[in-house]
Design a protein around this motif. Sequence first.
Motif, PDB file in Angstrom:
ATOM      1  N   LYS A   1      -2.561  53.553  -4.808  1.00 17.41           N
ATOM      2  CA  LYS A   1      -2.400  55.449  -5.569  1.00 17.41           C
ATOM      3  C   LYS A   1      -4.037  55.649  -4.245  1.00 17.41           C
ATOM      4  O   LYS A   1      -4.245  55.373  -3.793  1.00 17.41           O
ATOM      5  CB  LYS A   1      -3.029  55.313  -6.432  1.00 17.41           C
TER       6      LYS A   1
ATOM      7  N   SER B   1      -1.179  60.733  -0.729  1.00 15.37           N
ATOM      8  CA  SER B   1       0.178  60.948  -2.112  1.00 15.37           C
ATOM      9  C   SER B   1       1.746  61.200  -1.406  1.00 15.37           C
ATOM     10  O   SER B   1       1.881  61.360   0.095  1.00 15.37           O
ATOM     11  CB  SER B   1      -0.659  62.059  -2.967  1.00 15.37           C
TER      12      SER B   1
ATOM     13  N   ASP C   1      -8.788  48.413 -13.777  1.00 15.80           N
ATOM     14  CA  ASP C   1      -8.258  49.075 -12.319  1.00 15.80           C
ATOM     15  C   ASP C   1      -6.979  48.963 -11.142  1.00 15.80           C
ATOM     16  O   ASP C   1      -6.430  49.744 -11.096  1.00 15.80           O
ATOM     17  CB  ASP C   1      -9.071  50.766 -11.851  1.00 15.80           C
TER      18      ASP C   1
ATOM     19  N   LYS D   1     -18.976  58.009  -4.218  1.00 13.31           N
ATOM     20  CA  LYS D   1     -19.746  57.186  -5.384  1.00 13.31           C
ATOM     21  C   LYS D   1     -20.555  55.615  -5.303  1.00 13.31           C
ATOM     22  O   LYS D   1     -20.270  55.590  -3.646  1.00 13.31           O
ATOM     23  CB  LYS D   1     -18.118  56.501  -5.817  1.00 13.31           C
TER      24      LYS D   1
ATOM     25  N   GLU E   1      -6.271  56.635  -4.740  1.00 21.91           N
ATOM     26  CA  GLU E   1      -8.072  56.650  -5.826  1.00 21.91           C
ATOM     27  C   GLU E   1      -8.384  55.555  -5.352  1.00 21.91           C
ATOM     28  O   GLU E   1      -9.248  55.572  -5.826  1.00 21.91           O
ATOM     29  CB  GLU E   1      -7.735  57.009  -7.510  1.00 21.91           C
ATOM     30  N   ASP E   2      -7.129  55.201  -4.432  1.00 24.57           N
ATOM     31  CA  ASP E   2      -8.281  53.243  -4.233  1.00 24.57           C
ATOM     32  C   ASP E   2      -7.958  54.052  -2.719  1.00 24.57           C
ATOM     33  O   ASP E   2      -8.757  52.882  -2.520  1.00 24.57           O
ATOM     34  CB  ASP E   2      -6.749  52.058  -3.777  1.00 24.57           C
TER      35      ASP E   2
END
Length: 124
Positions: free
Chosen positions: A87, A124, A63, A43, A89-90
Amino acid sequence: QVQLVESGGGLVQAGGSLRLSCAASGRTFSSYAMGWFRQAPGKEREFVVGISGSSASTYVANDVKGRFTISRDNAKNTVYLQMNSLKPEDTAVYYCAARRSQLFTRSSSGYDYWGQGTQVTVSS
């Protein structure tokens, strides 16, 4: 010339917290706006938070709003990124950046100095 050194990254479980620090060299730290960016694998680098030289103005990306906070201690030449409720996604490499201006920008091209980055991994 400003040198930036990040610290505080690591592995944390989802829901946990980390505080990143970015120590700057030099005697004019308060004249620099500071930002934290992050880049996940595959990304583009993205702006996360910013703070003006005097701390009068801050910005938090949508976000991470309500979870991340930026602050600075000009007496210690240090900027902090407090990350709560993390999270998966961090997960990313987090970079601090300094801009020769009192005002921050969300554009990475607007920053003059960068740290080497610190890895944050949220499981997670």
